[in-house]
Motif scaffolding. Structure first.
Motif, PDB file in Angstrom:
ATOM      1  N   SER A   1       0.701  -1.193  -0.087  1.00  0.00           N
ATOM      2  CA  SER A   1       0.156  -0.102  -0.015  1.00  0.00           C
ATOM      3  C   SER A   1       0.617   1.063  -0.010  1.00  0.00           C
ATOM      4  CB  SER A   1      -0.862   0.151   1.138  1.00  0.00           C
ATOM      5  OG  SER A   1      -0.227  -0.080   2.269  1.00  0.00           O
ATOM      6  N   GLY A   2       1.863   1.213   0.200  1.00  0.00           N
ATOM      7  CA  GLY A   2       2.930   2.397   0.252  1.00  0.00           C
ATOM      8  C   GLY A   2       3.215   2.942   1.551  1.00  0.00           C
ATOM      9  N   THR A   3       2.671   2.225   2.519  1.00  0.00           N
ATOM     10  CA  THR A   3       2.758   2.589   3.848  1.00  0.00           C
ATOM     11  C   THR A   3       4.341   2.938   4.241  1.00  0.00           C
ATOM     12  OG1 THR A   3       0.860   1.378   4.667  1.00  0.00           O
ATOM     13  CG2 THR A   3       2.399   2.130   6.508  1.00  0.00           C
TER      14      THR A   3
ATOM     15  N   LEU B   1       6.129   5.735  -3.838  1.00  0.00           N
ATOM     16  CA  LEU B   1       6.068   5.260  -5.329  1.00  0.00           C
ATOM     17  C   LEU B   1       7.264   5.742  -6.172  1.00  0.00           C
ATOM     18  CD1 LEU B   1       2.212   5.266  -6.167  1.00  0.00           C
ATOM     19  CD2 LEU B   1       3.701   3.367  -5.160  1.00  0.00           C
TER      20      LEU B   1
ATOM     21  N   TYR C   1      -0.283   9.603  -8.289  1.00  0.00           N
ATOM     22  CA  TYR C   1      -1.518   8.977  -7.604  1.00  0.00           C
ATOM     23  C   TYR C   1      -2.448   9.306  -8.964  1.00  0.00           C
ATOM     24  CZ  TYR C   1      -1.695  14.207  -6.749  1.00  0.00           C
ATOM     25  OH  TYR C   1      -1.440  15.231  -6.872  1.00  0.00           O
TER      26      TYR C   1
ATOM     27  N   THR D   1      -3.167   3.198  -2.021  1.00  0.00           N
ATOM     28  CA  THR D   1      -2.076   3.941  -2.444  1.00  0.00           C
ATOM     29  C   THR D   1      -2.146   5.471  -3.134  1.00  0.00           C
ATOM     30  OG1 THR D   1      -1.152   1.612  -3.066  1.00  0.00           O
ATOM     31  CG2 THR D   1       0.210   3.312  -4.089  1.00  0.00           C
ATOM     32  N   SER D   2      -3.128   5.664  -3.875  1.00  0.00           N
ATOM     33  CA  SER D   2      -3.112   6.689  -4.489  1.00  0.00           C
ATOM     34  C   SER D   2      -3.485   7.943  -3.249  1.00  0.00           C
ATOM     35  CB  SER D   2      -4.196   6.909  -5.367  1.00  0.00           C
ATOM     36  OG  SER D   2      -3.881   6.273  -6.470  1.00  0.00           O
TER      37      SER D   2
ATOM     38  N   ARG E   1       4.845   0.974 -10.530  1.00  0.00           N
ATOM     39  CA  ARG E   1       4.101   1.914  -9.890  1.00  0.00           C
ATOM     40  C   ARG E   1       2.824   1.783 -10.603  1.00  0.00           C
ATOM     41  NH1 ARG E   1       8.353   5.940 -10.751  1.00  0.00           N
ATOM     42  NH2 ARG E   1       7.308   6.575 -12.801  1.00  0.00           N
TER      43      ARG E   1
ATOM     44  N   LEU F   1       0.974  -1.313  -8.453  1.00  0.00           N
ATOM     45  CA  LEU F   1       0.743  -0.513  -7.269  1.00  0.00           C
ATOM     46  C   LEU F   1      -0.374   0.242  -7.128  1.00  0.00           C
ATOM     47  CD1 LEU F   1       4.261  -0.118  -5.711  1.00  0.00           C
ATOM     48  CD2 LEU F   1       2.758  -2.078  -5.205  1.00  0.00           C
ATOM     49  N   LEU F   2      -0.460   1.103  -8.190  1.00  0.00           N
ATOM     50  CA  LEU F   2      -1.636   2.213  -8.078  1.00  0.00           C
ATOM     51  C   LEU F   2      -2.893   1.359  -8.454  1.00  0.00           C
ATOM     52  CD1 LEU F   2       0.019   5.065 -10.177  1.00  0.00           C
ATOM     53  CD2 LEU F   2      -0.844   5.163  -7.627  1.00  0.00           C
TER      54      LEU F   2
ATOM     55  N   GLU G   1      -0.272   8.730  -1.264  1.00  0.00           N
ATOM     56  CA  GLU G   1       0.384   9.501  -2.082  1.00  0.00           C
ATOM     57  C   GLU G   1      -0.112  10.919  -2.153  1.00  0.00           C
ATOM     58  OE1 GLU G   1       3.547   8.940  -4.335  1.00  0.00           O
ATOM     59  OE2 GLU G   1       3.800   7.526  -2.605  1.00  0.00           O
TER      60      GLU G   1
END
Length: 269
Positions: free
Chosen positions: A196-198, A202, A238, A219-220, A210, A213-214, A223
């Motif tokens: 999730s980008g925690t 990205l 995002y 995730t968006s 990327r 992941l988006l 970001e």
């Protein structure tokens, strides 16, 4: 709990007031049931997520020299881990909520949606308060710079809360129909936490990574939230259009499942 008036029809506004009072009563009941009246009681609602973020922040701060990054560590962990707690804990509280509160449905005005909303609002209040208080304390302590765009931070936080709510309203009723959902959510939540980008940005990945992941809506949102906090330190990636569309579809699907389970409960009764 509000009185059960079966004789007079309710106007839309008065009915909305009654439902708001019901949700508030259920929220207070949930606070007492979960945290009790001993020790610090309901303050655990704010302290529990705050302790989690403080520990992670301390670890990242201690290893900052190893990372050699210009990203503000306090802001990075504060935004990442509090938002993660919101979309992870909210569904966890709604999974199995109906089974443990089924007796409440004997009250005519109490619905499944009320039970879910009370738990969602409680989690949202706890994590949001921790986010604000920790941010203020870190700023006063000199560990954190003020957000570069406060309105964008508020907007990103609202989008993440909306996604957490949609996910909770989906997994809650699905867990009543399929008990395996309760067991599968824990490993799935861990996988989503990793992706999730925690704990990363990205921008550190190539475009192909990327892109995939988006596909995760949170995730968006994260970001976008981080860009509002420290956007001058990195390039955010995002797609808010996709996030809003995916969250709306998830929300509609979740509400349809709430209605489906509620109708099944009425037939059984």
């Amino acid at each position: 709990m509000p009185a059960d008036d079966r004789s007079e029809p309710l106007l839309p506004l008065s009915g909305l007031r009654i439902q708001a009072r019901i949700v508030w009563a259920l929220l207070l009941r949930e606070v007492i049931t979960r945290f009790g009246r001993r020790n610090i009681g309901f303050l655990w609602l704010f302290v529990e997520p705050a302790l989690f973020v403080i520990v992670i922040t301390a670890i990242w701060t201690a290893t900052h020299d190893l990372h050699r990054s210009q990203i503000p560590i306090a802001a990075f962990t504060l935004t990442g881990y509090t938002s993660m707690l919101m979309w992870r804990n909210t569904p966890s509280r709604c999974i199995g909520a109906l089974s443990s509160n089924q007796a409440l449905l004997y009250h005519r005005r109490v619905t499944m949606l009320d039970i879910y909303l009370a738990r969602i609002l409680l989690e949202f209040a706890g994590v949001t308060t921790s986010f604000m208080v920790l941010g203020l304390v870190m700023w006063l302590g000199g560990w954190l710079e003020p957000p570069e765009n406060v309105l964008q931070v508020i907007g990103g936080w609202g989008l993440l809360a909306w996604f957490g709510m949609a996910l909770a309203l989906t997994l809650g009723p699905l867990s009543e129909r399929y008990p395996s959902v309760q067991k599968l959510w824990s490993p799935v939540a861990i996988l989503l936490f990793i992706l999730s980008g925690t704990s990363f940005l990205l921008d550190t990945f190539p475009p192909t990574v990327r892109y995939w992941l988006l596909w995760l809506p949170m995730t968006s949102g994260l970001e976008y939230l981080r860009e509002g906090f420290f956007g001058s330190h990195f390039k955010a990636h995002y797609d808010l259009g996709y996030m809003c569309s995916a969250t709306m579809l998830l929300m509609l699907f979740g509400l349809s499942q709430v209605r489906r389970v509620a109708l099944n409960e009425v037939r059984i009764a």
